[in-house]
Each structure stands twice: as C-alpha cells, then as structure tokens.
Scaffold this motif. Structure first.
Motif, PDB file in Angstrom:
ATOM      1  N   LEU B  42       0.825  -1.205   0.000  1.00 55.85           N
ATOM      2  CA  LEU B  42       0.000   0.000   0.000  1.00 55.85           C
ATOM      3  C   LEU B  42       0.863   1.261   0.000  1.00 55.85           C
ATOM      4  CD1 LEU B  42      -2.821   1.250   0.082  1.00 55.85           C
ATOM      5  CD2 LEU B  42      -2.720   1.184   2.562  1.00 55.85           C
ATOM      6  N   LEU B  43       2.048   1.205   0.620  1.00 58.48           N
ATOM      7  CA  LEU B  43       2.938   2.374   0.632  1.00 58.48           C
ATOM      8  C   LEU B  43       3.253   2.805  -0.800  1.00 58.48           C
ATOM      9  CD1 LEU B  43       5.479   1.337   3.401  1.00 58.48           C
ATOM     10  CD2 LEU B  43       3.629   2.981   3.601  1.00 58.48           C
ATOM     11  N   GLY B  44       3.598   1.832  -1.632  1.00 53.56           N
ATOM     12  CA  GLY B  44       3.936   2.136  -3.016  1.00 53.56           C
ATOM     13  C   GLY B  44       2.732   2.577  -3.819  1.00 53.56           C
ATOM     14  N   LEU B  45       1.609   1.880  -3.599  1.00 59.55           N
ATOM     15  CA  LEU B  45       0.392   2.211  -4.347  1.00 59.55           C
ATOM     16  C   LEU B  45      -0.141   3.574  -3.930  1.00 59.55           C
ATOM     17  CD1 LEU B  45      -1.341   0.474  -6.416  1.00 59.55           C
ATOM     18  CD2 LEU B  45       0.673  -0.551  -5.424  1.00 59.55           C
ATOM     19  N   ALA B  47       1.688   5.982  -2.855  1.00 63.87           N
ATOM     20  CA  ALA B  47       2.612   6.943  -3.462  1.00 63.87           C
ATOM     21  C   ALA B  47       2.214   7.190  -4.913  1.00 63.87           C
ATOM     22  CB  ALA B  47       4.047   6.438  -3.375  1.00 63.87           C
ATOM     23  N   ALA B  48       1.907   6.113  -5.638  1.00 64.54           N
ATOM     24  CA  ALA B  48       1.476   6.269  -7.027  1.00 64.54           C
ATOM     25  C   ALA B  48       0.179   7.074  -7.085  1.00 64.54           C
ATOM     26  CB  ALA B  48       1.287   4.911  -7.687  1.00 64.54           C
ATOM     27  N   PHE B  49      -0.702   6.824  -6.105  1.00 59.72           N
ATOM     28  CA  PHE B  49      -1.962   7.578  -6.046  1.00 59.72           C
ATOM     29  C   PHE B  49      -1.698   9.064  -5.828  1.00 59.72           C
ATOM     30  CE2 PHE B  49      -4.833   9.523  -2.899  1.00 59.72           C
ATOM     31  CZ  PHE B  49      -5.919   9.759  -3.727  1.00 59.72           C
ATOM     32  N   PHE B  51       0.979  10.673  -6.525  1.00 57.24           N
ATOM     33  CA  PHE B  51       1.600  11.188  -7.744  1.00 57.24           C
ATOM     34  C   PHE B  51       0.532  11.513  -8.788  1.00 57.24           C
ATOM     35  CE2 PHE B  51       3.917  11.531 -11.549  1.00 57.24           C
ATOM     36  CZ  PHE B  51       5.244  11.733 -11.239  1.00 57.24           C
ATOM     37  N   LEU B  78      -3.218   7.485   5.584  1.00 55.85           N
ATOM     38  CA  LEU B  78      -2.259   6.435   5.927  1.00 55.85           C
ATOM     39  C   LEU B  78      -1.705   6.534   7.344  1.00 55.85           C
ATOM     40  CD1 LEU B  78      -0.071   6.741   2.695  1.00 55.85           C
ATOM     41  CD2 LEU B  78      -1.913   5.125   3.053  1.00 55.85           C
ATOM     42  N   VAL B  85       6.770   8.034   4.364  1.00 57.24           N
ATOM     43  CA  VAL B  85       7.470   7.132   3.443  1.00 57.24           C
ATOM     44  C   VAL B  85       6.923   7.301   2.022  1.00 57.24           C
ATOM     45  CG1 VAL B  85       7.952   4.724   2.886  1.00 57.24           C
ATOM     46  CG2 VAL B  85       7.969   5.479   5.265  1.00 57.24           C
ATOM     47  N   SER B  86       5.602   7.317   1.888  1.00 58.37           N
ATOM     48  CA  SER B  86       5.005   7.429   0.551  1.00 58.37           C
ATOM     49  C   SER B  86       5.340   8.770  -0.096  1.00 58.37           C
ATOM     50  CB  SER B  86       3.482   7.270   0.631  1.00 58.37           C
ATOM     51  OG  SER B  86       3.150   5.945   0.949  1.00 58.37           O
ATOM     52  N   SER B  88       7.866  10.685   0.548  1.00 55.36           N
ATOM     53  CA  SER B  88       9.293  10.715   0.215  1.00 55.36           C
ATOM     54  C   SER B  88       9.549  10.005  -1.104  1.00 55.36           C
ATOM     55  CB  SER B  88      10.117  10.045   1.317  1.00 55.36           C
ATOM     56  OG  SER B  88       9.962  10.738   2.520  1.00 55.36           O
ATOM     57  N   ALA B  89       8.888   8.859  -1.283  1.00 53.64           N
ATOM     58  CA  ALA B  89       9.073   8.125  -2.534  1.00 53.64           C
ATOM     59  C   ALA B  89       8.641   8.995  -3.714  1.00 53.64           C
ATOM     60  CB  ALA B  89       8.283   6.820  -2.504  1.00 53.64           C
ATOM     61  N   VAL B  90       7.524   9.704  -3.545  1.00 54.07           N
ATOM     62  CA  VAL B  90       7.039  10.573  -4.625  1.00 54.07           C
ATOM     63  C   VAL B  90       8.084  11.638  -4.956  1.00 54.07           C
ATOM     64  CG1 VAL B  90       5.316  12.321  -5.236  1.00 54.07           C
ATOM     65  CG2 VAL B  90       4.597  10.206  -4.140  1.00 54.07           C
ATOM     66  N   VAL B  92      11.316  11.694  -4.313  1.00 51.92           N
ATOM     67  CA  VAL B  92      12.550  11.123  -4.865  1.00 51.92           C
ATOM     68  C   VAL B  92      12.347  10.754  -6.330  1.00 51.92           C
ATOM     69  CG1 VAL B  92      14.087   9.121  -4.771  1.00 51.92           C
ATOM     70  CG2 VAL B  92      13.484  10.317  -2.667  1.00 51.92           C
TER      71      VAL B  92
END
Lengths: 254, 310, 205
Positions: B42-45, B47-49, B51, B78, B85-86, B88-90, B92
């Motif tokens: 979910l963290l990655g998803l 983040a994609a959301f 974005f 979240l 975390v999410s 930050s991924a966005v 980066v």
C-alpha cells in the motif's frame, strides 16, 4: 499421491457471509480440471486457498493438501513453490518494473541467483513465446503479452499444480489459441476457473460446477456443459461447440 | 514548491538533508515495526496515487492554477509514518525520473513536502477532529484545516530555506511564498476534504484504519518539524514585520494600523522584552506563537462544536 | 500518460549508456553539486560544464530534440521561483545566475535519466543499502504510476461523458470523486499485489 486434495473446506468472508460450504474434491497429478460457475460462486476464493493466501488464520489443517503437504503456515514456502497461481488481472501480478525482474521474483525468493537465475528466466520466457523480452517494462506490453509474462513467472518455479483464474479473458482469438495450446503442453495438474467454455471443452478432462460456495456437479465437460437445464440454472449456457454432441446427465453430481 | 538546483546553498542543503533523512529513518523504522506485512504494498500504491493526484490541477486566481501537494491527504489516509514514506518516494521519483526539483535541493524538498506537510497536517487534524466530535463531518473540517496549514507551513519552510541560502531576501520570500500558498492552500483544503468525503462515502473502513494515534511517535516527529521550522523560519521572523509593513504601506493600511492599535501583540516584533540573547528570544517567541495558534484553533473548534450541536 | 516519453532512449548502445549506472549517478551528482553549490556565479566553470554536457549528449546518440523538449518542459518550474529573486537589490544578476545554474543541473540530470533505465538506478539504491521498504515503495510507485494515471484518465472520461454540467462546482466534485475512487482502487490493488507477492514465495524481511 493426489496433486490436490480438498476435504470439507468451509470459509466465511470477514463480514460473516459464507463463501465456501463444505467443498471436497481432488486432482490427480497432471489432471486438467475446469472450475465453472457464475460470478460470485467462490471460484477465485477457492483458488486462493490452494496456496494458503486464504484464510488469514488457518483453522483446519487437513482441509487442503498439496502433493501430500498440508497447507499450513509452516509449509507455506514449499506449498507456494508447488502451486503456481495465475491471477485475474495481470497488472496485479506483474508488480516488478521489468519483465526479467518479475519472472525472476519467484526463484529469487527460493534462493536462486546469478547466471543460473538468468538462464531459468530465459527458458521460462521462451516457453511462453516471449524470448528476448527481459528488459521490457510491463507498461509497454499488450494485455496478452502481460498475461504470458505472468504465466512465465509462475512456470519458472516449476510448480506441480497450476491454479489459473480466468486465464483467457481479454486475449484476442490468436492469443487465446496459443495460450490453450501452451496449457495443454504443460505437465502440471491444472485447476482452471473460467467462463470460457471452449477452453473447458478443449483443454479439460473434468469440470466442477460451483455455485454459492458449494459443488453442484463434478464430471466430464461434455456431459456437464451439454445439460442445458443445469447450465441455465447456474448462470451459464450450453456452448455452441457442443451443438452436435449427445447430452446426457453428469455422473457423480453432488 | 519544488526547489530546483542552484537555489539552495551548501549549509542549507546539508541541514535539510540531515533532517529529512532522520525523519525518514524514523518513519521507516516505525512502518517496519507497526505496519502489517499485507499493507506494505500500500505504501507504493499510495505513493502512485499521490503522484497521480498531484497531476490534478485546480484553478487558483487570475488564470493561474495550483496542484495538490497531497501531504495532508496522505497523512490522513495512511497515518503520519506511512505518509512520510510514501511522500518521500514521490519526491525522490520526481527528482530522479522527472527532474522535478533539484538533487541538491532533494533534502529541502523532502523536508518541506514529505516531512513538514504530512506532520503539520497530522498535528492539526488529530486534535481538531477529536475536538469537533469525531463525526465524518468533523473529520472533513479538520482535514481541510490541516491541508491549508500544511501547505502554508511547508511554503514558509521553503521560503526560509531560500532566505537562509541568500537566494531571496526573507522580507520578500516569506510574504510572497506565504501569500501565494495561502491561496493555493484553499484549493488544497477543498480538494483534500472532497477526496476524503468520497472515500468516506464509499469505503469508511479505509479511513478508520489509518486513524490510530501514537503519541510517542508524534512527539518525535513534531520535534523534528519544530527544529526545522525554528532553524529556517525563526531567524527570519524578525524580518517579517518589515515585509508586512511594506505591503501594508503600499496598500494604504499603515495609518489605520497606527491610528487604532486594536490589537497589540504582547510579542511585538517577535522579541521578548528582558531577554538578552536575541536568538533565544526569537525561539521563545516562536514557541509562544505556536501555543497561541493551538489555543486559537482549539477555541474555534470548540465554538464550531457548540454550533453544530445547536 | 505516455511512458515512452521517459525511457524511450534509455537502452541505446553508446559509451554514455554503457557506463555502469552507479558510476554515472555519482558523476552526475558530483557535477550537479559543483555547479549548484558553487557560491555565486563562475562563468568559466559554467561554460566548461555546458561544453562537457553538449559533448556527452552528442556521444549518447540521444536525439537532441528529445532532450531539448524535456528541458523545455522542466525549465519553467525553475523560472517561477527565480522570478522571486528579481524583486530585490541586484535581483537581475541573481536571477540570471539561478537560471543558468538550474538549467545546467537540469541538463545533467536529464542526460542521466534519459540514458539510464530507472530500474538500474533502483538497483544502485538497493546496493547502496537504502532500506528495502523504501526501495520496494519506490519500485511499486514506478511500476504502478502509469497504471494509475491511465486509470484516472479512463475514470475521468467515463465521468465527464455521462454529465452535462460544466460549472466550477461540478468540476471540483468530479475531480474529487475520481481521486477518491482512485485511492479506493489503489488500496484494493495493493491487497491483490500482496497476494500475488505471497503466492510467489515473498516474505517480509
């Protein structure tokens, strides 16, 4: 030894409604069995039980057995290596950014690396007709190609049992033909949840009709699918491909 | 609000980098300790959301348009650690793949948009929604307030970094960034509340899951955010009134303000009388300010609660 | 969104492409740090870096119009913030310095991302011991970015094709509904992805 053995499997969704009610059946090694039934019958839920993705907390250790191994948390690594699960939406299953990474994901979890890994991945991709696709990102693939990559990611672990959820949806006729031919060549036992009745007739030696979480009938596809009354009563239809076949009652109906 | 390369000097890049990495390390450790494994993807998803949601443009004023930052949205959906975390991924990915925001300013951009924005949002959202009674409506009001605050505070931190780097004078950066983002913040508040309303209507369970409060972690995060703000904003706080006065003079408010001082700040010019150390005074004043804002928010929340009961 | 826009030329065969991703990343970062953090302006340095970048771009065999278009898309962001600097003493000089610095760094980063598959950069991060939860999050973000953007586009079209109001309030509500649905679908998809990962032997480490 049976490839799959399911005994009185019962499962309730977290909200309490019954999903599977006392399911019992078995698959011999190499047997190809279709799982048919209307939407919401419990087909996908049943497939998830084969490698321990459901239930969240296993209550009955003897309900599902794969190649003699009970599906309980202690055996998950072995069971998951033995059961290849092909999901309905290839975008869910292809979670890595390149085809190579994705096909390599399974073997990596089981400790493979380096040249050996690359060789296996290459062989699995060749098997599904996608040799040389290693560096492609999934978002550059067609729907059919994505599904074949998913299949490669499953086959690379050399599972004894394949659990396939709607493997032929949104493939064009050629893609469907090629997939069916590929599945017929594979030595693994297959449990195929599908609405594609041609696939059932052409590929399977047996069909299990599931509705509202219970097995309604279990028998040869020609018999089951030709029974127009049975088909219509459970949201299915008699396929045209059987137009000239002789209908007769299924044997072993439950 | 993405700071490009060349706008930030070495000391600012280093300071923001250290703060951002410390916050991210804390969040990662927190996520590993508390997030059930089935929620890791979910963290990655999410983040994609975020974005994808950032690509939604909304009109601001005068033909310009703003886009969502998403820090408040992520924090409320979240929880603060996962949001960090999410987000930050966005940031980066935007830096490394889309070249949006400079690598040398990565620390600053992470700090502003992935740390300050969700943390401030969470610090505002939690107490306010509880004070308002915890109903869905209360949550939406709290979310809107949190989104506005997070946008404006993130913009002020950004202005502080530009000023500290000597790129843009504080007297210019603060009013400009703060002013624009006070407007953009309204869009952020509206869209955040509307999205949350849509989620709450369709899947209330998703909102409830993200709600558990973790006081200890919040203290750590709040502290990190505060340290950053004190470093970037406080030293320039004394320059603020200048800028504001200038704007006021231009707009012709000056004589009004001096003729009828209807509100005399006890912390005039952000200096506490009697303190010798100027820095300490500013920091103390800042803390008083934060306290005052909290009390104010609490009072407003209380009033709304009473009104909604009537 | 067209993903081709990002990695169309990432797999050419040139000296620039052949350089290992880790070394390329380190070199680019060094160059960017040097330019960006150099106090004030240093025109000879900037000219040298610009010449180096042009030479590398030519060596990489990436079509110049592709690089130029990407610079043109990313540059306005810097312009907006640099405009702020104009309104102060010596603003003109600072403004010019900022623009040149950010453009040089942008060009350097563009050359890196255009000539390196993003998955190679992810591998570098993994080797550099960036915590695995974070690299996994980045990887999933990269993988599902395009899926989600397409999904939101489809939902937006479906939504607008069935409605005949064009008011601002409608626009906001529609935007929020689409985004809300997108989050719900993402959360559901995350669960299915977890199932797919577990099915292939993944365990939290």
């Amino acid at each position: 030894m049976k490839a799959v053995e399911v005994v009185s499997l019962t499962y309730r969704y977290p909200d309490g409604s019954a999903a599977l009610r006392g399911i019992s059946f078995s698959l011999d090694a190499g047997e190809r069995v279709a799982l048919i039934g209307p939407n919401g019958a419990g087909k996908s839920t049943l497939l998830l039980h084969l490698n321990g993705l459901l239930p969240e907390r296993p209550a009955d250790p003897s309900a599902v057995t794969i190649c003699g191994t009970a599906v309980v948390p202690a055996h998950f690594p072995q069971v998951r290596k033995n059961v290849g699960l092909l999901f309905q939406d290839p975008d869910d299953q292809l979670f890595c950014p390149t085809v190579f990474e994705d096909v390599a994901f399974g073997p990596r979890q089981f400790g493979l690396a380096g040249a050996q890994l690359a060789e296996k991945v290459g062989a699995a991709l060749a098997q599904v007709g996608l040799a040389g696709y290693e560096h492609r990102p999934p978002h550059h693939l067609s729907r059919g190609e994505k599904r074949r990559v998913c299949l490669a990611g499953v086959l690379v672990c050399e599972p004894a049992v394949l659990a396939l959820d709607e493997p032929t949806t949104d493939l064009d006729p050629r893609g469907r033909r090629e997939l069916k031919a590929l599945l017929r060549r594979l030595p693994a036992a297959q449990l195929i949840a599908t609405h594609d009745l041609e696939l059932v007739v052409e590929n399977c030696t047996r069909a299990i009709l599931l509705d509202r979480g219970a097995i309604i009938a279990d028998g040869p596809p020609s018999a089951l699918l030709a029974d127009e009354g049975l088909m219509l009563a459970h949201g299915l239809e008699r396929p045209h491909i059987l137009a000239h076949a002789h209908p007769h009652r299924p044997q072993g109906a439950a | 609000m993405h700071i490009p390369n060349g706008f930030i000097d070495g000391k600012t890049a280093l300071t923001t980098g250290v703060l951002a990495v410390a916050a991210l390390a804390w969040a990662l450790q927190r996520v590993r300790a508390t997030l059930p494994p089935q929620r890791t993807p979910l963290l990655g998803l999410a983040a994609a959301f975020i974005f994808a949601a950032q690509m939604l443009n909304f009109p601001v004023a005068g033909g310009t348009s703003g886009h969502l930052i998403g820090g408040a949205l992520a924090a409320i959906l979240l929880g603060p650690a996962a949001a960090l975390v999410s987000m930050s991924a966005v940031i980066v990915l935007q830096c490394l793949l889309f070249n949006d925001g400079g690598v040398t300013a990565l620390g600053a951009n992470l700090f502003n948009m992935a740390v300050i924005a969700p943390v401030v949002a969470w610090l505002v959202y939690q107490p306010v929604q509880r004070l308002l009674g915890g109903s869905t409506r209360a949550r939406l009001v709290a979310a809107a307030l949190a989104a506005w605050c997070s946008t404006v505070v993130a913009a002020l931190a950004c202005a502080g970094q530009l000023a500290w780097s000597g790129t843009v004078k504080g007297a210019l950066a603060f009013p400009a960034m703060g002013g624009i983002h006070a407007l953009i913040g309204i869009g952020e508040a509206l869209i955040t509340a509307l999205i949350l309303r849509a989620v709450a209507a369709a899947r209330p369970d998703l909102l409830a899951e993200a709600a558990p409060a973790r006081p200890a972690g919040l203290v750590v995060l709040g502290l990190l955010a505060a340290v950053g703000l004190v470093v970037f904003v406080a030293p320039f706080a004394c320059a603020w009134p200048d800028g504001l006065e200038k704007v006021a003079a231009q707009l012709g408010f000056e004589h009004k303000a001096s003729a009828t001082p209807w509100f005399t700040s006890p912390l005039a010019d952000y200096q506490v009388a009697g303190l010798t150390s100027e820095k300490l005074g500013i920091i103390l004043a800042g803390l008083f300010g934060i306290l005052a804002v909290f009390v104010g928010a609490w009072a407003v929340a209380r009033m709304m609660k009473v009104r909604s009961k009537m | 969104m067209n993903p081709d826009f990002i990695d169309r030329y990432a797999r050419l065969d040139s000296p620039v492409h052949r350089l290992p991703a880790g070394r390329k990343l380190a070199l680019t970062l060094g160059l960017v740090l040097l330019v960006a953090l150099w106090p004030g302006a240093a025109w000879p340095l900037f000219a040298a870096v610009a010449a180096l970048l042009v030479a590398l771009a030519a060596l990489s065999q990436i079509p110049p119009h592709f690089l130029l278009r990407r610079v043109a898309i990313a540059a306005p962001f810097a312009l907006g913030m640099a405009l702020l600097a104009l309104f102060q003493p010596e603003g003109g000089r600072i403004f010019l310095t900022l623009l040149v610095k950010s453009a040089l760094c942008l060009a350097a980063m563009l050359l890196l991302t255009a000539s390196t598959p993003f998955t190679d950069l992810l591998a570098v991060l993994r080797r550099a011991r960036v915590p695995s939860v974070f690299v996994t999050t980045l990887t999933l973000l990269y993988r599902y970015l395009f899926v989600l953007v397409d999904e939101s586009g489809r939902m937006w079209r479906a939504r607008t094709s069935r409605s005949f109001s064009t008011g601002r309030a409608f626009h906001w509500r529609a935007l929020a509904t689409v985004a809300g649905q997108l989050f719900i679908r993402s959360a559901d998809r995350a669960e299915r992805i977890y199932a797919a990962m577990s099915a292939r032997g993944w365990e939290e480490k």
